[in-house]
Write a protein that holds these residues in place. Structure first.
Motif, PDB file in Angstrom:
ATOM      1  N   ALA A   1      42.327 -41.322  20.717  1.00 31.65           N
ATOM      2  CA  ALA A   1      43.741 -41.628  22.024  1.00 31.65           C
ATOM      3  C   ALA A   1      42.777 -42.617  22.912  1.00 31.65           C
ATOM      4  N   LEU A   2      44.546 -43.072  23.289  1.00 31.47           N
ATOM      5  CA  LEU A   2      44.471 -43.573  24.269  1.00 31.47           C
ATOM      6  C   LEU A   2      44.015 -43.079  25.659  1.00 31.47           C
ATOM      7  N   ARG A   3      42.607 -42.916  26.649  1.00 31.20           N
ATOM      8  CA  ARG A   3      42.692 -42.208  27.815  1.00 31.20           C
ATOM      9  C   ARG A   3      42.922 -43.248  28.953  1.00 31.20           C
ATOM     10  N   VAL A   4      43.334 -43.304  29.616  1.00 31.88           N
ATOM     11  CA  VAL A   4      43.782 -44.143  31.084  1.00 31.88           C
ATOM     12  C   VAL A   4      43.179 -43.077  32.484  1.00 31.88           C
ATOM     13  N   ASP A   5      42.314 -43.478  33.027  1.00 36.66           N
ATOM     14  CA  ASP A   5      41.870 -42.318  34.356  1.00 36.66           C
ATOM     15  C   ASP A   5      42.790 -43.223  35.636  1.00 36.66           C
ATOM     16  N   PHE A   6      42.433 -41.831  36.082  1.00 40.88           N
ATOM     17  CA  PHE A   6      43.356 -42.944  37.519  1.00 40.88           C
ATOM     18  C   PHE A   6      42.146 -41.965  38.826  1.00 40.88           C
ATOM     19  N   THR A   7      42.404 -41.646  39.906  1.00 41.04           N
ATOM     20  CA  THR A   7      41.694 -41.461  41.260  1.00 41.04           C
ATOM     21  C   THR A   7      42.939 -41.455  42.652  1.00 41.04           C
ATOM     22  N   GLY A   8      42.543 -40.885  42.734  1.00 40.50           N
ATOM     23  CA  GLY A   8      43.731 -40.334  44.315  1.00 40.50           C
ATOM     24  C   GLY A   8      43.398 -40.106  44.690  1.00 40.50           C
ATOM     25  N   ARG A   9      44.391 -39.632  46.321  1.00 38.94           N
ATOM     26  CA  ARG A   9      43.950 -39.297  47.815  1.00 38.94           C
ATOM     27  C   ARG A   9      45.061 -39.231  48.534  1.00 38.94           C
TER      28      ARG A   9
ATOM     29  N   THR B   1      52.617 -37.153  49.225  1.00 42.90           N
ATOM     30  CA  THR B   1      52.356 -39.133  48.628  1.00 42.90           C
ATOM     31  C   THR B   1      51.122 -39.387  48.442  1.00 42.90           C
ATOM     32  N   VAL B   2      50.517 -39.127  46.928  1.00 49.17           N
ATOM     33  CA  VAL B   2      49.633 -39.521  46.334  1.00 49.17           C
ATOM     34  C   VAL B   2      49.258 -40.827  46.117  1.00 49.17           C
ATOM     35  N   ASP B   3      48.410 -41.081  46.243  1.00 51.88           N
ATOM     36  CA  ASP B   3      47.847 -43.520  46.186  1.00 51.88           C
ATOM     37  C   ASP B   3      47.305 -42.966  44.942  1.00 51.88           C
ATOM     38  N   PHE B   4      47.235 -43.425  43.569  1.00 51.90           N
ATOM     39  CA  PHE B   4      46.578 -43.646  42.894  1.00 51.90           C
ATOM     40  C   PHE B   4      46.503 -44.839  42.493  1.00 51.90           C
ATOM     41  N   GLU B   5      44.518 -45.011  42.079  1.00 51.60           N
ATOM     42  CA  GLU B   5      44.529 -46.301  41.475  1.00 51.60           C
ATOM     43  C   GLU B   5      43.615 -46.187  39.575  1.00 51.60           C
ATOM     44  N   ARG B   6      43.937 -47.082  39.000  1.00 50.24           N
ATOM     45  CA  ARG B   6      44.195 -46.630  37.775  1.00 50.24           C
ATOM     46  C   ARG B   6      42.195 -47.353  38.087  1.00 50.24           C
ATOM     47  N   THR B   7      40.896 -46.659  37.360  1.00 57.20           N
ATOM     48  CA  THR B   7      39.699 -46.899  37.207  1.00 57.20           C
ATOM     49  C   THR B   7      39.431 -47.733  35.923  1.00 57.20           C
ATOM     50  N   GLY B   8      40.395 -46.336  34.810  1.00 58.94           N
ATOM     51  CA  GLY B   8      40.055 -47.250  33.175  1.00 58.94           C
ATOM     52  C   GLY B   8      41.160 -47.170  32.373  1.00 58.94           C
ATOM     53  N   THR B   9      40.488 -47.746  31.366  1.00 56.32           N
ATOM     54  CA  THR B   9      40.961 -47.665  30.120  1.00 56.32           C
ATOM     55  C   THR B   9      40.337 -47.462  29.192  1.00 56.32           C
TER      56      THR B   9
END
Length: 81
Positions: A40-48, A25-33
């Protein structure tokens, strides 16, 4: 994918290494939109995700490598215009 609140998500997948497959299971957080230069709509995530390498029968180099391995992810999701 399961939203865990606010801008955090958990993504469950199978990870295969050395012929062994285990769920991770990878935990992701939205970091930007934002809209990219093409509009085009871009949504960025980081995870670990942290795993134990022994669960995949990966042995260390004479005890010099720790058992826990953390993988980091940077992901961009882009909606097609």
């Amino acid at each position: 994918m399961r939203q865990t609140g606010g801008a955090t998500f958990q993504v469950a997948a199978d990870l295969g290494l050395h012929g062994v497959t285990r769920p991770v299971t990878v935990d992701f957080e939205r970091t930007g939109t934002a809209n990219d230069p093409r509009g085009a709509l871009r949504v960025d995530f980081t995870g670990r995700a942290t795993t134990n390498r022994r669960d995949w029968t990966v042995n260390g180099a004479g005890g010099l490598v720790g058992e826990r391995v953390t993988r980091y992810f940077d992901v961009a999701a882009i909606r097609r215009p």
